[in-house]
Write an enzyme that holds these catalytic residues in place. Structure first.
Site, PDB file in Angstrom:
ATOM      1  N   GLY A  47       0.833  -1.144   0.095  1.00 23.32           N
ATOM      2  CA  GLY A  47      -0.123  -0.029  -0.104  1.00 23.32           C
ATOM      3  C   GLY A  47       0.801   1.299   0.121  1.00 23.32           C
ATOM      4  O   GLY A  47       1.957   1.147   0.251  1.00 23.32           O
ATOM      5  N   GLN A  52       2.946   9.983   1.574  1.00 22.97           N
ATOM      6  CA  GLN A  52       4.213   9.458   1.777  1.00 22.97           C
ATOM      7  C   GLN A  52       5.036   9.688   0.396  1.00 22.97           C
ATOM      8  O   GLN A  52       6.480   9.507   0.547  1.00 22.97           O
ATOM      9  CB  GLN A  52       4.153   7.535   1.642  1.00 22.97           C
ATOM     10  CG  GLN A  52       3.590   7.310   3.038  1.00 22.97           C
ATOM     11  CD  GLN A  52       3.114   5.974   3.075  1.00 22.97           C
ATOM     12  OE1 GLN A  52       2.490   5.324   2.660  1.00 22.97           O
ATOM     13  NE2 GLN A  52       4.205   5.172   3.749  1.00 22.97           N
ATOM     14  N   CYS A  95       5.418  -0.395   7.488  1.00 28.49           N
ATOM     15  CA  CYS A  95       5.344   0.917   6.931  1.00 28.49           C
ATOM     16  C   CYS A  95       6.513   1.450   6.284  1.00 28.49           C
ATOM     17  O   CYS A  95       7.632   1.426   6.667  1.00 28.49           O
ATOM     18  CB  CYS A  95       4.817   2.109   7.840  1.00 28.49           C
ATOM     19  SG  CYS A  95       4.396   3.707   6.894  1.00 28.49           S
ATOM     20  N   LEU A  96       6.402   1.703   5.010  1.00 32.90           N
ATOM     21  CA  LEU A  96       7.458   2.162   4.035  1.00 32.90           C
ATOM     22  C   LEU A  96       8.000   3.480   4.438  1.00 32.90           C
ATOM     23  O   LEU A  96       9.210   3.597   4.384  1.00 32.90           O
ATOM     24  CB  LEU A  96       6.985   2.292   2.752  1.00 32.90           C
ATOM     25  CG  LEU A  96       6.478   1.083   1.900  1.00 32.90           C
ATOM     26  CD1 LEU A  96       5.916   1.672   0.695  1.00 32.90           C
ATOM     27  CD2 LEU A  96       7.591   0.169   1.957  1.00 32.90           C
ATOM     28  N   GLU A 138      -3.609   2.979   5.449  1.00 36.15           N
ATOM     29  CA  GLU A 138      -3.293   3.919   4.608  1.00 36.15           C
ATOM     30  C   GLU A 138      -4.305   5.157   4.780  1.00 36.15           C
ATOM     31  O   GLU A 138      -3.771   6.366   4.662  1.00 36.15           O
ATOM     32  CB  GLU A 138      -3.677   3.515   3.249  1.00 36.15           C
ATOM     33  CG  GLU A 138      -3.056   2.136   2.600  1.00 36.15           C
ATOM     34  CD  GLU A 138      -1.344   2.357   2.790  1.00 36.15           C
ATOM     35  OE1 GLU A 138      -0.934   3.518   2.939  1.00 36.15           O
ATOM     36  OE2 GLU A 138      -0.630   1.398   2.712  1.00 36.15           O
ATOM     37  N   HIS A 141      -2.788   7.356   7.336  1.00 37.59           N
ATOM     38  CA  HIS A 141      -1.818   8.466   6.657  1.00 37.59           C
ATOM     39  C   HIS A 141      -2.398   9.771   6.268  1.00 37.59           C
ATOM     40  O   HIS A 141      -2.226  10.697   6.631  1.00 37.59           O
ATOM     41  CB  HIS A 141      -1.170   7.691   5.398  1.00 37.59           C
ATOM     42  CG  HIS A 141       0.223   7.056   5.719  1.00 37.59           C
ATOM     43  ND1 HIS A 141       1.296   7.092   6.842  1.00 37.59           N
ATOM     44  CD2 HIS A 141       0.302   5.472   5.415  1.00 37.59           C
ATOM     45  CE1 HIS A 141       1.953   6.040   6.627  1.00 37.59           C
ATOM     46  NE2 HIS A 141       1.469   4.940   6.084  1.00 37.59           N
TER      47      HIS A 141
HETATM   48  O1  GNR Z   1       4.085  -2.680   2.609  1.00 39.01           O
HETATM   49  C1  GNR Z   1       3.062  -2.397   3.718  1.00 39.01           C
HETATM   50  N1  GNR Z   1       2.773  -3.645   4.501  1.00 39.01           N
HETATM   51  C2  GNR Z   1       1.766  -3.596   5.542  1.00 39.01           C
HETATM   52  C3  GNR Z   1       1.688  -4.478   6.283  1.00 39.01           C
HETATM   53  C4  GNR Z   1       0.861  -4.685   7.372  1.00 39.01           C
HETATM   54  C5  GNR Z   1      -0.209  -3.768   7.442  1.00 39.01           C
HETATM   55  C6  GNR Z   1       0.048  -2.604   6.652  1.00 39.01           C
HETATM   56  C7  GNR Z   1       0.806  -2.405   5.596  1.00 39.01           C
HETATM   57  S1  GNR Z   1       1.059  -1.137   4.619  1.00 39.01           S
HETATM   58  C8  GNR Z   1       2.538  -1.331   4.036  1.00 39.01           C
HETATM   59  C9  GNR Z   1       2.856  -0.131   3.253  1.00 39.01           C
HETATM   60  C10 GNR Z   1       2.797   1.327   3.581  1.00 39.01           C
HETATM   61  O2  GNR Z   1       3.589   1.755   4.351  1.00 39.01           O
HETATM   62  N2  GNR Z   1       1.485   1.792   3.456  1.00 39.01           N
HETATM   63  O3  GNR Z   1       1.462   3.134   4.166  1.00 39.01           O
HETATM   64 NI    NI Z   2       2.395   3.151   5.804  1.00 40.09          NI
END
Ligand code: GNR
Ligand code: NI
Length: 173
Positions: A47, A52, A95-96, A138, A141
């Site tokens: 996601g 981001q 989260c990325l 998401e 965010h």
């Molecule tokens: O890649 C992502 N993996 C994830 C794993 C468990 C719950 C939520 C996520 S979202 C994350 C990508 C991201 O940071 N999206 O904002």
């Molecule tokens: Ni995230």
């Protein structure tokens, strides 16, 4: 193939922004959506919210399908949770924007979402499982919330400090 964008990390203050409603789904927005999908697949992640990549619009993409198959990005513009279940799920979230840190987060197991798709067509749909968890992560965010905000101040501060150092070190490489 669309140009990937740069993902910002905590503690970038932009991640605390409350993103703005999208007013029109035009070619410029579609280009941004294509770039967001590219950025998500490159990362890789399941996601990505527009903030981001430093764009404060209420827009996100997810792809929770298996890595092996075709890319099936799903775009959500102006998503609004209109119902959430009493039942909850706990997922080990990442989260990325918080690279290499994970924590269990409890959220409603099912949500009903109002949103516009890639073409600006409105939908109201029910989501469960990983889709529901990812969508709530998401949508957080879009409201300036990162999953570490649900942890204790001590844990959060420790993680932010580590990510800040790793991000700073990465710039030098
Ligand atoms: O890649 C992502 N993996 C994830 C794993 C468990 C719950 C939520 C996520 S979202 C994350 C990508 C991201 O940071 N999206 O904002
Ligand atoms: Ni995230």
């Amino acid at each position: 193939m669309a140009q990937p964008l740069t993902i910002i990390n905590v503690p970038d203050p932009l991640l605390k922004t409350i993103s703005q409603e999208v007013l029109r789904v035009d070619d410029a927005l579609k280009k941004l959506m294509d770039q967001m999908a590219e950025t998500m697949y490159r990362a890789p992640g399941i996601g990505l919210a527009a903030i981001q990549v430093s764009v404060p619009k209420r827009l996100l993409v997810i792809d929770t399908s298996d890595k092996e198959g075709e890319q099936t990005p799903q775009f959500f513009i102006n998503p609004k949770v209109v119902w959430s279940s009493e039942e909850t799920n706990i997922y080990n979230e990442g989260c990325l924007s918080v690279p290499e840190h994970y924590a269990e987060v409890e959220r409603p197991a099912e949500i009903r979402l109002e949103y516009l798709d890639y073409n600006g067509v409105p939908h109201v749909s029910l989501f469960d499982g990983l889709d529901a968890t990812c969508l709530q992560h998401e949508i957080d965010h879009l409201d300036g919330i990162v999953f570490i905000d649900y942890l204790s101040k001590l844990k959060r501060n420790m993680i932010v400090k580590k990510v800040a150092k790793a991000t700073k070190d990465a710039v030098v490489l």
